[in-house]
Design a protein around this motif. Structure first.
Motif, PDB file in Angstrom:
ATOM      1  N   ALA A 185      12.664  -0.171   1.586  1.00  0.00           N
ATOM      2  CA  ALA A 185      12.090  -1.517   1.557  1.00  0.00           C
ATOM      3  C   ALA A 185      10.937  -1.629   2.555  1.00  0.00           C
ATOM      4  CB  ALA A 185      13.168  -2.559   1.863  1.00  0.00           C
ATOM      5  N   ILE A 186      11.132  -1.092   3.746  1.00  0.00           N
ATOM      6  CA  ILE A 186      10.083  -1.126   4.772  1.00  0.00           C
ATOM      7  C   ILE A 186       8.887  -0.277   4.345  1.00  0.00           C
ATOM      8  CG2 ILE A 186       9.515  -0.429   7.132  1.00  0.00           C
ATOM      9  CD1 ILE A 186      12.445  -1.150   7.856  1.00  0.00           C
ATOM     10  N   LEU A 187       9.170   0.898   3.819  1.00  0.00           N
ATOM     11  CA  LEU A 187       8.096   1.822   3.449  1.00  0.00           C
ATOM     12  C   LEU A 187       7.271   1.304   2.279  1.00  0.00           C
ATOM     13  CD1 LEU A 187       9.975   5.217   3.871  1.00  0.00           C
ATOM     14  CD2 LEU A 187       8.129   4.339   5.313  1.00  0.00           C
ATOM     15  N   ILE A 188       7.930   0.696   1.293  1.00  0.00           N
ATOM     16  CA  ILE A 188       7.156   0.196   0.151  1.00  0.00           C
ATOM     17  C   ILE A 188       6.298  -0.996   0.580  1.00  0.00           C
ATOM     18  CG2 ILE A 188       8.791  -1.482  -0.811  1.00  0.00           C
ATOM     19  CD1 ILE A 188       6.572   1.030  -2.731  1.00  0.00           C
ATOM     20  N   PHE A 189       6.778  -1.777   1.530  1.00  0.00           N
ATOM     21  CA  PHE A 189       5.925  -2.834   2.095  1.00  0.00           C
ATOM     22  C   PHE A 189       4.698  -2.221   2.755  1.00  0.00           C
ATOM     23  CE2 PHE A 189       4.557  -4.943   5.976  1.00  0.00           C
ATOM     24  CZ  PHE A 189       4.087  -6.146   5.469  1.00  0.00           C
ATOM     25  N   LEU A 190       4.883  -1.136   3.499  1.00  0.00           N
ATOM     26  CA  LEU A 190       3.763  -0.486   4.174  1.00  0.00           C
ATOM     27  C   LEU A 190       2.787   0.125   3.173  1.00  0.00           C
ATOM     28  CD1 LEU A 190       5.560   1.234   7.194  1.00  0.00           C
ATOM     29  CD2 LEU A 190       4.147  -0.831   7.213  1.00  0.00           C
ATOM     30  N   VAL A 191       3.300   0.615   2.036  1.00  0.00           N
ATOM     31  CA  VAL A 191       2.421   1.133   0.983  1.00  0.00           C
ATOM     32  C   VAL A 191       1.514   0.015   0.470  1.00  0.00           C
ATOM     33  CG1 VAL A 191       2.353   1.992  -1.397  1.00  0.00           C
ATOM     34  CG2 VAL A 191       3.925   3.027   0.246  1.00  0.00           C
ATOM     35  N   VAL A 192       2.110  -1.117   0.133  1.00  0.00           N
ATOM     36  CA  VAL A 192       1.334  -2.252  -0.390  1.00  0.00           C
ATOM     37  C   VAL A 192       0.383  -2.783   0.687  1.00  0.00           C
ATOM     38  CG1 VAL A 192       1.463  -4.582  -1.340  1.00  0.00           C
ATOM     39  CG2 VAL A 192       3.158  -2.860  -2.021  1.00  0.00           C
ATOM     40  N   PHE A 193       0.891  -2.955   1.892  1.00  0.00           N
ATOM     41  CA  PHE A 193       0.074  -3.464   2.996  1.00  0.00           C
ATOM     42  C   PHE A 193      -1.091  -2.515   3.285  1.00  0.00           C
ATOM     43  CE2 PHE A 193      -0.701  -3.773   7.650  1.00  0.00           C
ATOM     44  CZ  PHE A 193      -1.176  -5.071   7.691  1.00  0.00           C
ATOM     45  N   GLY A 194      -0.823  -1.205   3.272  1.00  0.00           N
ATOM     46  CA  GLY A 194      -1.868  -0.223   3.514  1.00  0.00           C
ATOM     47  C   GLY A 194      -2.965  -0.297   2.471  1.00  0.00           C
ATOM     48  N   HIS A 195      -2.573  -0.480   1.206  1.00  0.00           N
ATOM     49  CA  HIS A 195      -3.564  -0.601   0.140  1.00  0.00           C
ATOM     50  C   HIS A 195      -4.319  -1.930   0.216  1.00  0.00           C
ATOM     51  CE1 HIS A 195      -1.396   2.604  -2.476  1.00  0.00           C
ATOM     52  NE2 HIS A 195      -2.369   3.120  -1.767  1.00  0.00           N
ATOM     53  N   MET A 196      -3.675  -2.945   0.760  1.00  0.00           N
ATOM     54  CA  MET A 196      -4.338  -4.239   0.918  1.00  0.00           C
ATOM     55  C   MET A 196      -5.456  -4.167   1.955  1.00  0.00           C
ATOM     56  SD  MET A 196      -2.981  -6.829  -0.932  1.00  0.00           S
ATOM     57  CE  MET A 196      -3.076  -8.300   0.048  1.00  0.00           C
ATOM     58  N   ILE A 197      -5.190  -3.477   3.062  1.00  0.00           N
ATOM     59  CA  ILE A 197      -6.158  -3.472   4.161  1.00  0.00           C
ATOM     60  C   ILE A 197      -7.169  -2.326   4.045  1.00  0.00           C
ATOM     61  CG2 ILE A 197      -4.512  -4.572   5.720  1.00  0.00           C
ATOM     62  CD1 ILE A 197      -4.085  -1.860   7.070  1.00  0.00           C
ATOM     63  N   GLN A 198      -6.941  -1.384   3.136  1.00  0.00           N
ATOM     64  CA  GLN A 198      -7.800  -0.204   3.032  1.00  0.00           C
ATOM     65  C   GLN A 198      -9.289  -0.527   2.897  1.00  0.00           C
ATOM     66  OE1 GLN A 198      -6.866   2.346  -0.293  1.00  0.00           O
ATOM     67  NE2 GLN A 198      -7.901   4.098   0.618  1.00  0.00           N
ATOM     68  N   PRO A 199      -9.692  -1.514   2.080  1.00  0.00           N
ATOM     69  CA  PRO A 199     -11.133  -1.775   1.932  1.00  0.00           C
ATOM     70  C   PRO A 199     -11.819  -2.204   3.225  1.00  0.00           C
ATOM     71  CG  PRO A 199      -9.889  -2.811   0.156  1.00  0.00           C
ATOM     72  CD  PRO A 199      -8.896  -2.358   1.171  1.00  0.00           C
ATOM     73  N   PHE A 200     -11.053  -2.650   4.226  1.00  0.00           N
ATOM     74  CA  PHE A 200     -11.639  -3.152   5.456  1.00  0.00           C
ATOM     75  C   PHE A 200     -11.546  -2.147   6.604  1.00  0.00           C
ATOM     76  CE2 PHE A 200      -9.618  -6.501   2.952  1.00  0.00           C
ATOM     77  CZ  PHE A 200     -10.730  -7.256   2.614  1.00  0.00           C
ATOM     78  N   ALA A 201     -11.013  -0.949   6.308  1.00  0.00           N
ATOM     79  CA  ALA A 201     -10.807   0.049   7.354  1.00  0.00           C
ATOM     80  C   ALA A 201     -12.117   0.528   7.966  1.00  0.00           C
ATOM     81  CB  ALA A 201     -10.023   1.236   6.796  1.00  0.00           C
ATOM     82  N   SER A 202     -13.190   0.552   7.171  1.00  0.00           N
ATOM     83  CA  SER A 202     -14.472   1.034   7.688  1.00  0.00           C
ATOM     84  C   SER A 202     -15.241  -0.043   8.448  1.00  0.00           C
ATOM     85  CB  SER A 202     -15.334   1.565   6.532  1.00  0.00           C
ATOM     86  OG  SER A 202     -15.586   0.545   5.583  1.00  0.00           O
ATOM     87  N   ASP A 203     -14.767  -1.279   8.410  1.00  0.00           N
ATOM     88  CA  ASP A 203     -15.494  -2.386   9.048  1.00  0.00           C
ATOM     89  C   ASP A 203     -14.801  -2.921  10.295  1.00  0.00           C
ATOM     90  OD1 ASP A 203     -17.370  -2.344   6.947  1.00  0.00           O
ATOM     91  OD2 ASP A 203     -16.066  -3.601   5.720  1.00  0.00           O
ATOM     92  N   SER A 204     -13.535  -2.553  10.491  1.00  0.00           N
ATOM     93  CA  SER A 204     -12.775  -3.116  11.610  1.00  0.00           C
ATOM     94  C   SER A 204     -12.022  -2.008  12.329  1.00  0.00           C
ATOM     95  CB  SER A 204     -11.782  -4.168  11.089  1.00  0.00           C
ATOM     96  OG  SER A 204     -10.805  -4.481  12.056  1.00  0.00           O
ATOM     97  N   HIS A 205     -12.202  -1.933  13.643  1.00  0.00           N
ATOM     98  CA  HIS A 205     -11.469  -0.944  14.435  1.00  0.00           C
ATOM     99  C   HIS A 205      -9.968  -1.214  14.381  1.00  0.00           C
ATOM    100  CE1 HIS A 205     -15.136   0.760  15.824  1.00  0.00           C
ATOM    101  NE2 HIS A 205     -15.499  -0.298  16.520  1.00  0.00           N
ATOM    102  N   LEU A 206      -9.590  -2.486  14.402  1.00  0.00           N
ATOM    103  CA  LEU A 206      -8.175  -2.838  14.347  1.00  0.00           C
ATOM    104  C   LEU A 206      -7.558  -2.397  13.027  1.00  0.00           C
ATOM    105  CD1 LEU A 206      -5.642  -4.270  15.396  1.00  0.00           C
ATOM    106  CD2 LEU A 206      -6.549  -6.413  14.442  1.00  0.00           C
TER     107      LEU A 206
END
Length: 326
Positions: A12-33
């Protein structure tokens, strides 16, 4: 088979992290956080998912088992490969067609999971330590060739196989040895230090190239033809440490609805792209301030809950499990 709450909580925790990771991926190159969070998540979340899959592969190798796997993994792969190809065509992607041998979106996992079971037929005959060391060596060496890449998910299959093999040799007794208060504290400190190191390094130097964490790209493409093997070894070590930390912290109690979420992770994994890809295509998501991470967290949790709900599972079961009724 009686379900073990620890594994469902972990999924349950890992699948949340999969979805969350894909949600934030487009902004990884624009934000250090965002880039730092993305890096931490991607260092361990798929390796741990793969380790858990290996734990439940104890029956692998029997002819009937392999035939069942082919039905449960390869048929859904073909179906969802076609569906995602159609989605990309509708969204107007230039590279909407990749062919059957090049997995769309996250479909690589289904091909690799089948491949890991095949590899396990040979490697489970070896002593655990030797088998894992040999698989790590193969995972490191494969990065020195451009011949193995995205096609049939060959590179990822070999790169992530050590975690599947480690999961196969893992026992419930090993898990209990890890779940100590001291290891929880040390693990938390380690994770915080690692996050701070990545965050500071990214700020001072350059944005982390997350292709290092995908397992699908040759070292030459990452401009590390010589040092690439050392970098992959470091990633293996960091992933292993973070997996141990997660095992120590993930609770073993049954938490009702939350624990039940871990039973339907394959549905979330296969279906969440149909939500996230349109969100990306039409620029519906944004990130400007750190507190806006809460929106991604809430939306990711909502996606997990909806896609693992009974109506969605009943509707999509013929596509995911190749059967009409439970």
């Amino acid at each position: 088979m009686n379900r073990i709450p620890f594994f469902d909580n972990a999924r349950a925790i890992l699948i949340f992290l999969v979805v969350f990771g894909h949600m934030i991926q487009p902004f990884a190159s624009d934000s250090h956080l965002i880039n730092s969070l993305y890096a931490i998540i991607y260092i361990f979340h798929m390796p741990m998912f793969i380790l858990l899959a290996g734990f439940f592969a104890k029956g692998s190798g029997k002819p009937r088992y392999i035939l069942k796997l082919a039905k449960n993994l390869l048929l859904p792969y073909l179906i969802f490969q076609l569906l995602y190809t159609g989605l990309y065509f509708i969204l107007g992607r230039e590279e909407w067609y990749k062919g059957i041998l090049h997995p769309q979106w996250a479909m690589w996992f289904l091909l690799s999971l089948f491949g890991w079971h095949i590899l396990l037929i040979l490697f489970k005959r070896l002593p655990a330590v030797w088998g894992i060391l040999i698989s790590v060596a193969i995972g490191i060496l494969v990065g020195y060739t451009d011949l193995i890449g995205y096609g049939l998910s060959m590179s990822r299959t070999l790169v992530f196989f050590p975690f599947f093999l480690a999961g196969y040799f893992l026992t419930k007794e090993h898990i209990q040895l890890i779940k100590t208060k001291g290891l929880k504290i040390v693990g938390l400190l380690f994770t915080l230090v690692l996050f701070a190191f990545i965050y500071i390094t990214i700020n001072v130097d350059v944005t982390l190239d997350t292709d290092w964490l995908s397992g699908a790209v040759a070292y030459r493409s990452l401009e590390a033809e010589i040092s690439g093997g050392l970098m992959r070894l470091i990633i293996y070590i960091l992933a292993s440490c973070l997996i141990v930390v997660m095992i120590a912290w993930i609770p073993s109690k049954d938490y009702g609805y939350f624990t039940r979420l871990g039973e339907k992770t394959l549905y979330v994994y296969l279906l969440h792209g149909f939500i996230i890809q349109p969100l990306r295509e039409f620029d519906i998501m944004w990130f400007d301030q750190w507190y806006e991470l809460s929106y991604f967290i809430i939306l990711s949790a909502l996606i997990v809950c909806v896609l693992s709900s009974k109506p969605v599972v009943n509707l999509t079961r013929p596509l995911v499990e190749m059967k009409w009724k439970k």
